[in-house]
Design a protein around this motif. Structure first.
Motif, PDB file in Angstrom:
ATOM      1  N   ASN A  48      38.763   9.262 -17.390  1.00  7.74           N
ATOM      2  CA  ASN A  48      37.883  10.413 -17.183  1.00  7.74           C
ATOM      3  C   ASN A  48      38.188  11.579 -18.111  1.00  7.74           C
ATOM      4  OD1 ASN A  48      36.568   9.087 -15.085  1.00  7.74           O
ATOM      5  ND2 ASN A  48      37.980   9.867 -13.543  1.00  7.74           N
ATOM      6  N   ARG A  49      39.050  11.369 -19.092  1.00  6.74           N
ATOM      7  CA  ARG A  49      39.440  12.463 -19.972  1.00  6.74           C
ATOM      8  C   ARG A  49      38.515  12.639 -21.170  1.00  6.74           C
ATOM      9  NH1 ARG A  49      45.993  11.493 -20.423  1.00  6.74           N
ATOM     10  NH2 ARG A  49      46.401  11.330 -18.185  1.00  6.74           N
ATOM     11  N   CYS A  50      37.607  11.712 -21.366  1.00  6.15           N
ATOM     12  CA  CYS A  50      36.681  11.820 -22.488  1.00  6.15           C
ATOM     13  C   CYS A  50      35.297  11.379 -22.020  1.00  6.15           C
ATOM     14  CB  CYS A  50      37.165  10.989 -23.675  1.00  6.15           C
ATOM     15  SG  CYS A  50      37.489   9.262 -23.273  1.00  6.15           S
ATOM     16  N   TYR A  51      34.348  11.367 -22.949  1.00  7.24           N
ATOM     17  CA  TYR A  51      32.964  11.032 -22.616  1.00  7.24           C
ATOM     18  C   TYR A  51      32.706   9.584 -23.019  1.00  7.24           C
ATOM     19  CZ  TYR A  51      27.937  11.880 -21.998  1.00  7.24           C
ATOM     20  OH  TYR A  51      26.636  11.864 -21.562  1.00  7.24           O
ATOM     21  N   LEU A  52      32.674   8.698 -22.020  1.00  8.10           N
ATOM     22  CA  LEU A  52      32.388   7.290 -22.255  1.00  8.10           C
ATOM     23  C   LEU A  52      30.903   7.061 -21.970  1.00  8.10           C
ATOM     24  CD1 LEU A  52      35.443   5.671 -20.423  1.00  8.10           C
ATOM     25  CD2 LEU A  52      35.290   6.471 -22.787  1.00  8.10           C
ATOM     26  N   MET A  53      30.132   6.721 -22.986  1.00  6.46           N
ATOM     27  CA  MET A  53      28.694   6.577 -22.796  1.00  6.46           C
ATOM     28  C   MET A  53      28.341   5.470 -21.822  1.00  6.46           C
ATOM     29  SD  MET A  53      26.918   7.422 -26.498  1.00  6.46           S
ATOM     30  CE  MET A  53      25.489   6.484 -26.012  1.00  6.46           C
ATOM     31  N   TRP A  54      29.172   4.431 -21.743  1.00  3.09           N
ATOM     32  CA  TRP A  54      28.857   3.357 -20.798  1.00  3.09           C
ATOM     33  C   TRP A  54      29.201   3.735 -19.368  1.00  3.09           C
ATOM     34  CZ3 TRP A  54      32.347   2.785 -24.873  1.00  3.09           C
ATOM     35  CH2 TRP A  54      33.706   2.794 -24.547  1.00  3.09           C
ATOM     36  N   ALA A  65      31.102  16.342 -14.506  1.00  5.17           N
ATOM     37  CA  ALA A  65      32.461  15.945 -14.842  1.00  5.17           C
ATOM     38  C   ALA A  65      33.049  15.174 -13.665  1.00  5.17           C
ATOM     39  CB  ALA A  65      33.321  17.167 -15.154  1.00  5.17           C
ATOM     40  N   PRO A  66      33.775  14.088 -13.909  1.00  9.65           N
ATOM     41  CA  PRO A  66      34.374  13.314 -12.817  1.00  9.65           C
ATOM     42  C   PRO A  66      35.326  14.172 -11.992  1.00  9.65           C
ATOM     43  CG  PRO A  66      34.498  12.123 -14.899  1.00  9.65           C
ATOM     44  CD  PRO A  66      34.070  13.516 -15.230  1.00  9.65           C
ATOM     45  N   GLU A  67      35.343  13.911 -10.685  1.00 14.36           N
ATOM     46  CA  GLU A  67      36.246  14.678  -9.816  1.00 14.36           C
ATOM     47  C   GLU A  67      37.709  14.393 -10.154  1.00 14.36           C
ATOM     48  OE1 GLU A  67      35.291  14.021  -5.764  1.00 14.36           O
ATOM     49  OE2 GLU A  67      33.242  14.798  -5.907  1.00 14.36           O
ATOM     50  N   GLU A  68      38.026  13.146 -10.428  1.00 13.96           N
ATOM     51  CA  GLU A  68      39.403  12.783 -10.786  1.00 13.96           C
ATOM     52  C   GLU A  68      39.542  12.830 -12.303  1.00 13.96           C
ATOM     53  OE1 GLU A  68      41.654  12.423  -8.560  1.00 13.96           O
ATOM     54  OE2 GLU A  68      40.259  12.526  -6.875  1.00 13.96           O
ATOM     55  N   TRP A  69      39.434  14.031 -12.867  1.00 12.66           N
ATOM     56  CA  TRP A  69      39.387  14.114 -14.325  1.00 12.66           C
ATOM     57  C   TRP A  69      40.756  14.028 -14.987  1.00 12.66           C
ATOM     58  CZ3 TRP A  69      37.462  19.764 -15.638  1.00 12.66           C
ATOM     59  CH2 TRP A  69      38.267  20.690 -14.985  1.00 12.66           C
ATOM     60  N   PHE A  70      41.822  13.896 -14.213  1.00  6.88           N
ATOM     61  CA  PHE A  70      43.135  13.687 -14.808  1.00  6.88           C
ATOM     62  C   PHE A  70      43.396  12.214 -15.096  1.00  6.88           C
ATOM     63  CE2 PHE A  70      43.844  17.850 -12.797  1.00  6.88           C
ATOM     64  CZ  PHE A  70      44.309  18.544 -13.907  1.00  6.88           C
ATOM     65  N   GLU A  71      42.553  11.332 -14.542  1.00  5.87           N
ATOM     66  CA  GLU A  71      42.710   9.925 -14.839  1.00  5.87           C
ATOM     67  C   GLU A  71      42.333   9.655 -16.287  1.00  5.87           C
ATOM     68  OE1 GLU A  71      40.693   7.361 -12.167  1.00  5.87           O
ATOM     69  OE2 GLU A  71      41.547   8.254 -10.351  1.00  5.87           O
ATOM     70  N   LYS A  72      43.018   8.681 -16.886  1.00  7.60           N
ATOM     71  CA  LYS A  72      42.824   8.383 -18.301  1.00  7.60           C
ATOM     72  C   LYS A  72      41.360   8.143 -18.644  1.00  7.60           C
ATOM     73  CE  LYS A  72      44.468   7.146 -22.431  1.00  7.60           C
ATOM     74  NZ  LYS A  72      45.245   8.011 -23.319  1.00  7.60           N
TER      75      LYS A  72
END
Length: 292
Positions: A118-124, A109-116
């Motif tokens: 990083n809130r979902c799973y982007l396959m790219w 999971a991204p460390e900065e998961w509050f950023e827009k």
């Protein structure tokens, strides 16, 4: 036009089965696994949450029962991301799919998961599809057995599990499918549905979870031993400690009883000796030698 700006034909390179085009604008191309031309994506336009509630109580509880044990147990050495009701964007400018649960290996999971972004799973961004997706069927119109199955196959999800608690579509409550080389799903019937690539199996367990009795889908190992939830592990530990404490209390009580018994026997012997001494003294007063 320079060679760097010429669109790349993956068929000529032999990579068309490995890399999927997710965005194209003019001569700029972005692929799911390798970025050939970087572009700026406005992630603010992505819908990462829409406050749509879970449709039924069973589904919500089943999702937790599938997520919690993966984090509570040491069952793999690989990094993984396991989430429920999180949007998976498989193709830019296309709506996401939102599985009830997914498992993706070798990602974090991204460390900065509050950023827009990083809130979902982007396959790219993650560079790969999840290895496993679980959908809990609530009705006949959710598309889990057709539209969603097709999308997950195109994404490259290896295992697709359909839990049908109300037998809306299937005759079995637990249905496991594996992706073929033709990107189609075939039903599997392995013992405990063990998936060697994931080192997990799944089975139906009739039991009580969060005060609800039902047949639940649960993870297990190859031999069918279930992965316990954190609450179950805590309960077992508490019961074990209580049992250990009770054994110690019983041992102390037994020791105290044995000590008390030994003291009573000592007092009894003392009383018998005093009676014998008094009797001997009385006999001597009467002129009788008690030792003869």
């Amino acid at each position: 036009m320079s060679t760097m700006n010429k669109p790349i034909d993956l068929k000529e390179l032999g990579f068309q089965d490995e890399y999927k085009l997710v965005y194209e604008e003019g001569s700029k191309q972005v692929y799911a696994h390798t970025t050939y031309y970087e572009i700026d994506i406005d992630h603010d336009q992505l819908i990462t949450e829409d406050d749509t509630p879970v449709d039924n109580i069973f589904s919500e509880k089943e999702q937790r029962l599938l997520i919690d044990p993966l984090h509570a147990n040491k069952w793999t050495d690989r990094d993984f991301l396991a989430s429920s009701n999180v949007a998976i964007y498989h193709t830019f400018k296309q709506p996401p799919v939102v599985p009830d649960m997914f498992l993706s290996f070798d990602v974090k999971a991204p460390e900065e998961w509050f950023e827009k972004k990083n809130r979902c799973y982007l396959m790219w961004v993650f560079g790969k599809a999840p290895e496993l997706v679980v959908e809990v069927i609530s009705n006949k119109i959710g598309g889990e057995a057709d539209q969603k199955m097709k999308i997950y196959g195109q994404m490259g999800v290896t295992y697709y599990i359909l839990v049908d608690p109300y037998l809306e579509i299937y005759e079995d409550r637990l249905n496991v499918f594996k992706l073929t080389s033709e990107r189609k799903y075939e039903r599997v019937h392995y013992p405990n549905f063990y998936m060697p690539e994931i080192q997990l199996g799944i089975l139906l367990w009739e039991g009580l979870f969060e005060r609800h009795q039902a047949p639940w889908a649960r993870w297990c190992d190859k031999e069918g031993n279930m992965l316990k939830t954190g609450a179950e592990m805590t309960t077992e530990l508490t019961e074990s400690l209580d049992h250990e404490r009770q054994e110690k209390e019983d041992a102390l009580l037994m020791l105290a009883m044995e000590k008390q018994k030994a003291e009573a026997e000592k007092q009894k012997a003392q009383l018998e000796k005093e009676r014998a001494d008094k009797l001997a003294a009385l006999l001597r007063e009467l002129g009788v030698n008690p030792d003869e």
